[in-house]
Motif scaffolding. Sequence first.
Motif, mmCIF file in Angstrom:
data_model
loop_
_atom_site.group_PDB
_atom_site.id
_atom_site.type_symbol
_atom_site.label_atom_id
_atom_site.label_comp_id
_atom_site.label_asym_id
_atom_site.label_seq_id
_atom_site.Cartn_x
_atom_site.Cartn_y
_atom_site.Cartn_z
ATOM 1 N N VAL A 196 -60.061 -23.176 -6.917
ATOM 2 C CA VAL A 196 -60.331 -24.132 -7.991
ATOM 3 C C VAL A 196 -59.108 -24.250 -8.906
ATOM 4 C CG1 VAL A 196 -61.784 -24.616 -9.992
ATOM 5 C CG2 VAL A 196 -62.808 -23.709 -7.896
ATOM 6 N N ALA A 197 -58.484 -23.109 -9.217
ATOM 7 C CA ALA A 197 -57.273 -23.139 -10.036
ATOM 8 C C ALA A 197 -56.160 -23.917 -9.348
ATOM 9 C CB ALA A 197 -56.810 -21.715 -10.340
ATOM 10 N N ALA A 198 -56.035 -23.735 -8.023
ATOM 11 C CA ALA A 198 -55.016 -24.475 -7.283
ATOM 12 C C ALA A 198 -55.294 -25.971 -7.311
ATOM 13 C CB ALA A 198 -54.953 -23.976 -5.838
ATOM 14 N N ALA A 199 -56.590 -26.350 -7.244
ATOM 15 C CA ALA A 199 -56.929 -27.766 -7.322
ATOM 16 C C ALA A 199 -56.566 -28.333 -8.686
ATOM 17 C CB ALA A 199 -58.427 -27.952 -7.038
ATOM 18 N N ILE A 200 -56.824 -27.552 -9.758
ATOM 19 C CA ILE A 200 -56.444 -27.995 -11.103
ATOM 20 C C ILE A 200 -54.924 -28.114 -11.201
ATOM 21 C CG2 ILE A 200 -56.443 -27.366 -13.547
ATOM 22 C CD1 ILE A 200 -59.158 -26.051 -13.098
ATOM 23 N N GLY A 201 -54.212 -27.157 -10.606
ATOM 24 C CA GLY A 201 -52.752 -27.232 -10.623
ATOM 25 C C GLY A 201 -52.231 -28.441 -9.875
ATOM 26 N N THR A 202 -52.868 -28.757 -8.745
ATOM 27 C CA THR A 202 -52.448 -29.950 -7.991
ATOM 28 C C THR A 202 -52.654 -31.213 -8.814
ATOM 29 O OG1 THR A 202 -53.006 -28.851 -5.906
ATOM 30 C CG2 THR A 202 -52.804 -31.256 -5.875
ATOM 31 N N LEU A 203 -53.817 -31.317 -9.463
ATOM 32 C CA LEU A 203 -54.088 -32.487 -10.301
ATOM 33 C C LEU A 203 -53.097 -32.569 -11.460
ATOM 34 C CD1 LEU A 203 -55.934 -34.895 -10.896
ATOM 35 C CD2 LEU A 203 -57.403 -33.349 -12.216
ATOM 36 N N THR A 204 -52.750 -31.416 -12.023
ATOM 37 C CA THR A 204 -51.775 -31.410 -13.124
ATOM 38 C C THR A 204 -50.414 -31.880 -12.647
ATOM 39 O OG1 THR A 204 -52.962 -29.573 -14.176
ATOM 40 C CG2 THR A 204 -50.700 -29.988 -14.889
ATOM 41 N N LEU A 205 -49.982 -31.421 -11.459
ATOM 42 C CA LEU A 205 -48.682 -31.834 -10.927
ATOM 43 C C LEU A 205 -48.655 -33.323 -10.599
ATOM 44 C CD1 LEU A 205 -47.631 -28.901 -8.559
ATOM 45 C CD2 LEU A 205 -46.564 -29.590 -10.709
ATOM 46 N N LEU A 206 -49.778 -33.855 -10.130
ATOM 47 C CA LEU A 206 -49.822 -35.289 -9.839
ATOM 48 C C LEU A 206 -49.819 -36.127 -11.107
ATOM 49 C CD1 LEU A 206 -52.438 -35.373 -6.914
ATOM 50 C CD2 LEU A 206 -49.949 -35.568 -6.763
ATOM 51 N N THR A 207 -50.311 -35.576 -12.199
ATOM 52 C CA THR A 207 -50.362 -36.309 -13.465
ATOM 53 C C THR A 207 -49.066 -36.159 -14.256
ATOM 54 O OG1 THR A 207 -52.732 -35.812 -13.515
ATOM 55 C CG2 THR A 207 -51.769 -36.698 -15.521
ATOM 56 N N ALA A 208 -48.384 -35.030 -14.075
ATOM 57 C CA ALA A 208 -47.205 -34.727 -14.885
ATOM 58 C C ALA A 208 -46.124 -35.805 -14.816
ATOM 59 C CB ALA A 208 -46.636 -33.364 -14.482
ATOM 60 N N PRO A 209 -45.776 -36.358 -13.638
ATOM 61 C CA PRO A 209 -44.714 -37.376 -13.627
ATOM 62 C C PRO A 209 -45.040 -38.595 -14.468
ATOM 63 C CG PRO A 209 -45.158 -36.590 -11.400
ATOM 64 C CD PRO A 209 -46.228 -36.046 -12.270
ATOM 65 N N TRP A 210 -46.306 -38.990 -14.515
ATOM 66 C CA TRP A 210 -46.676 -40.187 -15.258
ATOM 67 C C TRP A 210 -46.682 -39.915 -16.762
ATOM 68 C CZ3 TRP A 210 -46.272 -43.958 -12.000
ATOM 69 C CH2 TRP A 210 -46.514 -43.707 -10.646
ATOM 70 N N PHE A 211 -47.085 -38.707 -17.152
ATOM 71 C CA PHE A 211 -47.002 -38.339 -18.566
ATOM 72 C C PHE A 211 -45.531 -38.271 -19.001
ATOM 73 C CE2 PHE A 211 -47.870 -34.789 -21.852
ATOM 74 C CZ PHE A 211 -47.823 -35.710 -22.876
ATOM 75 N N THR A 212 -44.708 -37.667 -18.144
ATOM 76 C CA THR A 212 -43.272 -37.596 -18.446
ATOM 77 C C THR A 212 -42.675 -38.992 -18.545
ATOM 78 O OG1 THR A 212 -43.176 -35.527 -17.199
ATOM 79 C CG2 THR A 212 -41.086 -36.611 -17.699
ATOM 80 N N ARG A 213 -43.069 -39.875 -17.641
ATOM 81 C CA ARG A 213 -42.529 -41.235 -17.650
ATOM 82 C C ARG A 213 -42.929 -41.983 -18.920
ATOM 83 N NH1 ARG A 213 -42.850 -44.066 -12.046
ATOM 84 N NH2 ARG A 213 -41.630 -42.174 -11.733
#
Length: 448
Positions: A196-213
Amino acid sequence: MTTTGRNARGHATPGAGALPRRVLGAPLTARARAELAHCLLGFPLALAGFLPVAVFLALGAGLTVSLLGAVLGLLLIGTAIGLARALSGVHRRLAAGLLGERVPAPARPRPEGRAFARLDARLRDATGWRSVAYVLVKLPVAAFGLYAAGWWLTGLIDLSAPLRRLALGQEDIPTILPVPVGGGAPYSTSFAGTLVAAAIGTLTLLTAPWFTRGVVTVDRWLVRALLGPGELAERVRSLEETRALAVDDSAALLRRLERDLHDGAQVRLVALALSLDMARERLGADGEPVADPGRVRHLVELAHRNATEALTELRDLARGLHPPVLDDGLPDALATLAARSGLPVDLAVDVPERPTPAIETIAYFCAAELLTNVIRHSGARRAALGVTRRHGALRLCVTDDGRGGARAGAGSGLTGLTQRVRTVDGTLEISSPAGGPTTVTVVLPLHA
């Protein structure tokens, strides 16, 4: 297999799988890495610039209020402005190197006179004050950028939770959430919990580029608005460039007219004068019979032909300056141009208010050059020419169904057209993907 569709104009559009691939591949793109690097480097630079500029400004403002320390306070404020100008150059280079955001550096003031005159010029420097504003606003934006970079780190940490449990034997592994929540971080006490933690980490990594952008987009806007030469200075620079282009264009036109007159009409007129002079000699004195009437007739016919050709060349030169078809207005001139084209042209003109003659001439020559490009370079079977009035401007659009790939500077004459329309504050835009279609849009003011 890539699935594509067709839009209303029949052109290929990305398929349904393009958006998921774009989202899943965003963390791996070079753009995402560059924007992350900009956020990581931007925060310490913003912090290092904010502190001295803010301190100098605060001390300078405080001392300026007092009567005894006014001079020292103004010196501190001037120092803050100079420091902010220097820091703005570093931020411009960072934005250009990592983001491709190239903003021209504003001109540096060159005050003359004594120390107080130079200080007064620095205090009145609008560009310097905009640099101060950027340095002060940059810190909170950079703080958001550092927070966005933290999403990458928390995502990687959560994604490694199963590996840490298996390889390192950790029992209680905290799940780090990118968004603060009450109650502290939840712990994973089982292998299923680490998934479950890995799934949350995956979702965070997929969201991070758009937040950074999103953070980088705000910083891009600030760089363009505050670190450039300013609207007035940019306007002056553009006017200087267009004035130089107009002068060069006029000089080139005069040289072309001189060359054409010298090599064309002037030669015809000289030949005309020689033919008439020879014919006069053949006629002899008054009252004497003509010795060779056939030769005289030939010389007169030659003079007539040279006069006709000289008139034709002069008419062509005049048409190059101002086409006679424009005397009846731009719609009739474009209709004649489309009718004489070497390929079918769909014409649509809706201009209720007639522009000034200079604008009509530029629009006509743009349409003629663009249609010539279509015939010579595009391999198109059909073209469309449309002229409308929109938002108080004349909008001319030429579209063809050719091979595409048109660009300015490729020997197509588009560079010259761009320079010509800029002399009246017009614009020229090119849309020409490989495979076509090509659309060139010229926007001109109604009055030059």
